[in-house]
Design a protein around this motif. Structure first.
Motif, short mmCIF file in Angstrom:
data_model
loop_
_atom_site.label_atom_id
_atom_site.label_comp_id
_atom_site.label_asym_id
_atom_site.label_seq_id
_atom_site.Cartn_x
_atom_site.Cartn_y
_atom_site.Cartn_z
N UNK A 360 0.74 -1.11 0.05
CA UNK A 360 0.00 -0.01 0.05
C UNK A 360 0.90 1.32 -0.06
N UNK A 361 2.10 1.12 0.37
CA UNK A 361 2.99 2.34 0.25
C UNK A 361 3.20 2.75 -1.02
N UNK A 362 3.01 1.79 -2.08
CA UNK A 362 2.89 2.26 -3.54
C UNK A 362 1.86 3.06 -3.83
N UNK A 363 0.83 2.68 -3.22
CA UNK A 363 -0.73 3.37 -3.53
C UNK A 363 -0.64 4.70 -2.95
N UNK A 364 -0.11 4.87 -1.69
CA UNK A 364 -0.13 6.17 -0.88
C UNK A 364 0.87 6.90 -1.43
#
Length: 420
Positions: A360-364
């Motif tokens: 989810x870091x890539x998403x954020x």
């Protein structure tokens, strides 16, 4: 006969095995993106969570009929996994654990209120998951929190806009608040009271509360209409920038803070039966079918509406409405807002790339620069993440602000506003 039956079973079994062999490779190659929905689906607030569920399922259906969502050149079939938290924090924790730990889901839509949204924050961090939440507590979206994104216009954002409109168009001068004795409702009352004073309104009363599960609102409304929290303040309101209201006067506006859709019609009936003739408003989304049960008592009721009224809908949104109505059995105005959740998850994943499915870091990381044409409205407008002004980071979907008035058994757009 028995030989014939045996032969039939043998042929059927062989055919079944042959089909299994034939479809297994394709099934093995199919990629699946699981999305969680966690929210209240029973009781007075049930429509909030059910609309989330139906909206996500409808969007998934529309994508899946075209082969799924394209992430990095690979199609993923969308699977929606729902859990009913019944507005109970303990069940919300159980649901989050199931979705994150057992189902391996990293993107969740919901929960619907501060209490249930707040208790799953540690699980989101530990499980490296993100949720589109509908609680209005600022703490959910403000650093150091980073895993929750507000999926709609918050009550504290809508309140100042609604009050200014009613001051300018209806000449209101005073307001009273009534709230359910739960954290999210009390927070909305506090924010609303602050906004009312800032707008120059006299706050006649903001102390009346009722217990969750209340069905007889007569005593609650009688206490509300009799309440005068600070007579000195009411008489000296002009010193605070607002007009004076006579001590003991009836407020021009009553706000039902954080009112559940199932409670709103009961409270409206109780207000009119008690003789109150002023304006009534809520800064949360409501259900037209339930309000219609209040009959004339609901006429003129003001609430935050769905972000896609008929006059603004794109062909894509019209298709969503058609499919949603078939799935849910009727159209819910709030679905015009809830439609944004899964769409924004999918579009952001497309920008972030396949790695974001599990990371989810890539998403954020792509949120600050994310911008697309809003697919739900006719006019060309930009859809992005907002919230910097309120949360010191972009942790809110920039859905349009629509305020409704209930008349003739249905919602009518009263006016459009803006979060930022």
């Amino acid at each position: 006969m028995y030989k014939t039956l045996a032969r039939f079973i043998s042929v059927a079994l062989a055919a079944t095995l042959l089909c299994a062999v034939a479809i297994t490779p394709a099934a093995a190659q199919e990629k699946v993106l699981k999305i969680g929905v966690l929210g209240v689906m029973h009781g007075p607030a049930a429509s909030w969570g059910l609309v989330n569920k139906y909206s996500a399922e409808t969007t998934a259906e529309m994508y899946n009929e075209k082969g799924g969502v394209d992430l990095g050149g690979q199609k993923y079939r969308i699977e929606v996994v729902s859990f009913d938290d019944r507005l109970d924090p303990r069940l919300a924790i159980d649901g989050a654990r199931r979705l994150i730990d057992e189902e391996g889901i990293r993107y969740i839509i919901g929960p619907n209120v501060d209490t249930t949204a707040g208790v799953i924050v540690p699980l989101l961090r530990a499980g490296k998951a993100v949720n589109i939440a509908y609680g209005f507590g600022r703490f959910l979206y403000t650093p150091p929190q980073r895993n929750s994104i507000l999926g709609m216009v918050a009550s504290f954002q809508a309140a100042p806009v609604i009050y200014r409109h009613l001051i300018e168009t209806k000449g209101i001068r005073s307001v009273s608040f009534v709230a359910r004795n739960e954290a999210d409702s009390l927070t909305q009352r506090e924010e609303g009271e602050h906004a009312a004073r800032a707008a120059g309104l006299v706050v006649v009363s903001s102390s009346t509360e009722y217990a969750a599960g209340t069905t007889n609102f007569g005593p609650v409304i009688r206490r509300l209409l009799a309440a005068r929290d600070n007579p000195m303040l009411a008489g000296a309101a002009g010193q605070l920038g607002g007009p004076a209201t006579p001590v003991g006067g009836t407020p021009d506006l009553i706000v039902l803070s954080g009112v559940a859709p199932g409670d709103a019609p009961l409270m409206l009936i109780a207000l009119r039966e008690a003789g109150y003739k002023g304006l009534v408003a809520a800064e949360t989304a409501q259900d037209a079918k339930l309000l219609a049960e209040a009959g004339a008592a609901a006429e003129g009721f003001i609430s935050v509406g769905g972000a896609s009224p008929p006059e603004t809908r794109s062909p894509y949104m019209e298709e969503f409405v058609k499919r949603y109505t078939k799935r849910a059995g009727e159209w819910h105005d709030e679905a015009g807002t809830k439609v944004y959740a899964l769409e924004m998850i999918l579009r952001t994943l497309q920008k972030a790339g396949p790695k974001a499915i599990d990371n989810v870091t890539e998403f954020l990381n792509v949120i600050p620069d994310f911008a697309i044409d809003n697919p739900f409205v006719k006019e060309k407008t930009t859809l992005r993440y907002v919230g910097q002004r309120f949360f010191n980071q972009q942790r809110q979907i920039g859905v349009p602000m629509v305020v409704n008035e209930f008349r003739g058994g249905q919602f009518h757009t009263l006016f459009f506003g803006s979060v930022e």
